[in-house]
Design a protein around this motif. Structure first.
Motif, mmCIF file in Angstrom:
data_model
loop_
_atom_site.group_PDB
_atom_site.id
_atom_site.type_symbol
_atom_site.label_atom_id
_atom_site.label_comp_id
_atom_site.label_asym_id
_atom_site.label_seq_id
_atom_site.Cartn_x
_atom_site.Cartn_y
_atom_site.Cartn_z
ATOM 1 N N PHE A 122 6.557 7.436 -2.033
ATOM 2 C CA PHE A 122 6.712 6.870 -3.368
ATOM 3 C C PHE A 122 8.130 6.345 -3.544
ATOM 4 O O PHE A 122 9.082 6.964 -3.106
ATOM 5 C CB PHE A 122 6.450 7.933 -4.444
ATOM 6 N N ASP A 123 8.232 5.213 -4.200
ATOM 7 C CA ASP A 123 9.515 4.676 -4.609
ATOM 8 C C ASP A 123 9.655 5.057 -6.074
ATOM 9 O O ASP A 123 8.972 4.495 -6.933
ATOM 10 C CB ASP A 123 9.523 3.156 -4.421
ATOM 11 N N ARG A 124 10.509 6.041 -6.351
ATOM 12 C CA ARG A 124 10.628 6.586 -7.697
ATOM 13 C C ARG A 124 11.860 6.036 -8.389
ATOM 14 O O ARG A 124 12.920 5.952 -7.806
ATOM 15 C CB ARG A 124 10.760 8.106 -7.634
ATOM 16 N N SER A 125 11.688 5.682 -9.656
ATOM 17 C CA SER A 125 12.821 5.318 -10.496
ATOM 18 C C SER A 125 12.577 5.941 -11.865
ATOM 19 O O SER A 125 11.521 6.519 -12.108
ATOM 20 C CB SER A 125 12.962 3.796 -10.607
ATOM 21 N N THR A 126 13.533 5.821 -12.742
ATOM 22 C CA THR A 126 13.357 6.394 -14.072
ATOM 23 C C THR A 126 12.308 5.625 -14.873
ATOM 24 O O THR A 126 11.745 6.159 -15.809
ATOM 25 C CB THR A 126 14.693 6.398 -14.848
ATOM 26 N N ARG A 127 12.052 4.398 -14.497
ATOM 27 C CA ARG A 127 11.115 3.564 -15.254
ATOM 28 C C ARG A 127 9.725 3.493 -14.642
ATOM 29 O O ARG A 127 8.754 3.273 -15.349
ATOM 30 C CB ARG A 127 11.663 2.147 -15.388
ATOM 31 N N GLN A 128 9.611 3.638 -13.319
ATOM 32 C CA GLN A 128 8.299 3.499 -12.711
ATOM 33 C C GLN A 128 8.233 4.162 -11.345
ATOM 34 O O GLN A 128 9.253 4.416 -10.706
ATOM 35 C CB GLN A 128 7.890 2.031 -12.655
ATOM 36 N N THR A 129 7.018 4.428 -10.921
ATOM 37 C CA THR A 129 6.752 4.973 -9.595
ATOM 38 C C THR A 129 5.839 3.986 -8.876
ATOM 39 O O THR A 129 4.837 3.546 -9.438
ATOM 40 C CB THR A 129 6.062 6.350 -9.701
ATOM 41 N N LEU A 153 4.140 2.880 -4.831
ATOM 42 C CA LEU A 153 3.895 3.307 -3.461
ATOM 43 C C LEU A 153 4.749 2.485 -2.510
ATOM 44 O O LEU A 153 4.888 1.275 -2.681
ATOM 45 C CB LEU A 153 2.426 3.106 -3.083
ATOM 46 N N THR A 154 5.300 3.150 -1.521
ATOM 47 C CA THR A 154 5.973 2.435 -0.435
ATOM 48 C C THR A 154 4.893 1.895 0.496
ATOM 49 O O THR A 154 3.699 2.186 0.332
ATOM 50 C CB THR A 154 6.893 3.379 0.354
ATOM 51 N N TRP A 155 5.305 1.136 1.491
ATOM 52 C CA TRP A 155 4.334 0.637 2.466
ATOM 53 C C TRP A 155 3.619 1.809 3.137
ATOM 54 O O TRP A 155 2.397 1.783 3.298
ATOM 55 C CB TRP A 155 5.052 -0.230 3.506
ATOM 56 N N ALA A 156 4.370 2.855 3.501
ATOM 57 C CA ALA A 156 3.767 4.036 4.126
ATOM 58 C C ALA A 156 2.781 4.700 3.176
ATOM 59 O O ALA A 156 1.714 5.168 3.590
ATOM 60 C CB ALA A 156 4.851 5.029 4.546
ATOM 61 N N GLY A 157 3.112 4.744 1.890
ATOM 62 C CA GLY A 157 2.211 5.311 0.898
ATOM 63 C C GLY A 157 0.930 4.511 0.763
ATOM 64 O O GLY A 157 -0.161 5.074 0.629
ATOM 65 N N GLN A 158 1.041 3.189 0.827
ATOM 66 C CA GLN A 158 -0.145 2.325 0.759
ATOM 67 C C GLN A 158 -1.057 2.558 1.953
ATOM 68 O O GLN A 158 -2.277 2.624 1.804
ATOM 69 C CB GLN A 158 0.278 0.859 0.680
ATOM 70 N N VAL A 159 -0.454 2.685 3.122
ATOM 71 C CA VAL A 159 -1.239 2.931 4.336
ATOM 72 C C VAL A 159 -1.929 4.291 4.249
ATOM 73 O O VAL A 159 -3.126 4.410 4.548
ATOM 74 C CB VAL A 159 -0.351 2.849 5.598
ATOM 75 N N LEU A 160 -1.184 5.315 3.822
ATOM 76 C CA LEU A 160 -1.776 6.649 3.720
ATOM 77 C C LEU A 160 -2.898 6.674 2.686
ATOM 78 O O LEU A 160 -3.947 7.289 2.928
ATOM 79 C CB LEU A 160 -0.711 7.687 3.367
ATOM 80 N N LEU A 161 -2.740 5.994 1.562
ATOM 81 C CA LEU A 161 -3.795 5.956 0.560
ATOM 82 C C LEU A 161 -5.041 5.295 1.118
ATOM 83 O O LEU A 161 -6.160 5.793 0.949
ATOM 84 C CB LEU A 161 -3.311 5.221 -0.691
ATOM 85 N N SER A 162 -4.852 4.189 1.809
ATOM 86 C CA SER A 162 -5.990 3.492 2.419
ATOM 87 C C SER A 162 -6.717 4.387 3.421
ATOM 88 O O SER A 162 -7.950 4.483 3.413
ATOM 89 C CB SER A 162 -5.492 2.218 3.104
ATOM 90 N N GLU A 163 -5.959 5.060 4.270
ATOM 91 C CA GLU A 163 -6.557 5.946 5.270
ATOM 92 C C GLU A 163 -7.196 7.185 4.617
ATOM 93 O O GLU A 163 -8.205 7.678 5.096
ATOM 94 C CB GLU A 163 -5.512 6.373 6.298
ATOM 95 N N SER A 164 -6.607 7.675 3.559
ATOM 96 C CA SER A 164 -7.122 8.868 2.873
ATOM 97 C C SER A 164 -8.472 8.597 2.222
ATOM 98 O O SER A 164 -9.298 9.494 2.132
ATOM 99 C CB SER A 164 -6.151 9.338 1.804
ATOM 100 N N ARG A 165 -8.651 7.393 1.765
ATOM 101 C CA ARG A 165 -9.919 7.045 1.107
ATOM 102 C C ARG A 165 -11.066 6.913 2.104
ATOM 103 O O ARG A 165 -12.207 6.985 1.722
ATOM 104 C CB ARG A 165 -9.748 5.745 0.327
ATOM 105 N N ARG A 166 -10.749 6.709 3.367
ATOM 106 C CA ARG A 166 -11.796 6.629 4.390
ATOM 107 C C ARG A 166 -12.343 7.986 4.577
ATOM 108 O O ARG A 166 -13.108 8.527 5.003
ATOM 109 C CB ARG A 166 -11.235 6.140 5.697
#
Length: 70
Positions: A48-55, A57-70
């Motif tokens: 996650f790319d975290r800031s005070t205003r928003q969170t 997903l990093t590229w790695a987070g996007q890949v993990l989410l895609s793989e997790s949904r499989r």
């Protein structure tokens, strides 16, 4: 890796807001944040790319989410 960490990750990634993710999971926000830090430490990447205003997903987070949904 614990299945709980992956379940928390998928919900947090879908919500992009740890407090809303915690509400969806029926738990407090701090365990979700801690679990995401633990998962990042375990995998050795920032999910996650975290800031005070928003969170986002990093590229790695996007890949993990895609793989997790499989």
């Amino acid at each position: 890796m614990e299945l709980r960490l992956m379940r928390y990750f998928v919900v947090a990634a879908e919500e992009l807001h740890f407090a809303r993710a915690a509400e969806r999971l029926g738990i407090e926000q701090s365990p979700v944040s801690r679990a995401m830090r633990d998962l990042e430490d375990l995998l050795g990447v920032q999910l996650f790319d975290r800031s005070t205003r928003q969170t986002r997903l990093t590229w790695a987070g996007q890949v993990l989410l895609s793989e997790s949904r499989r």
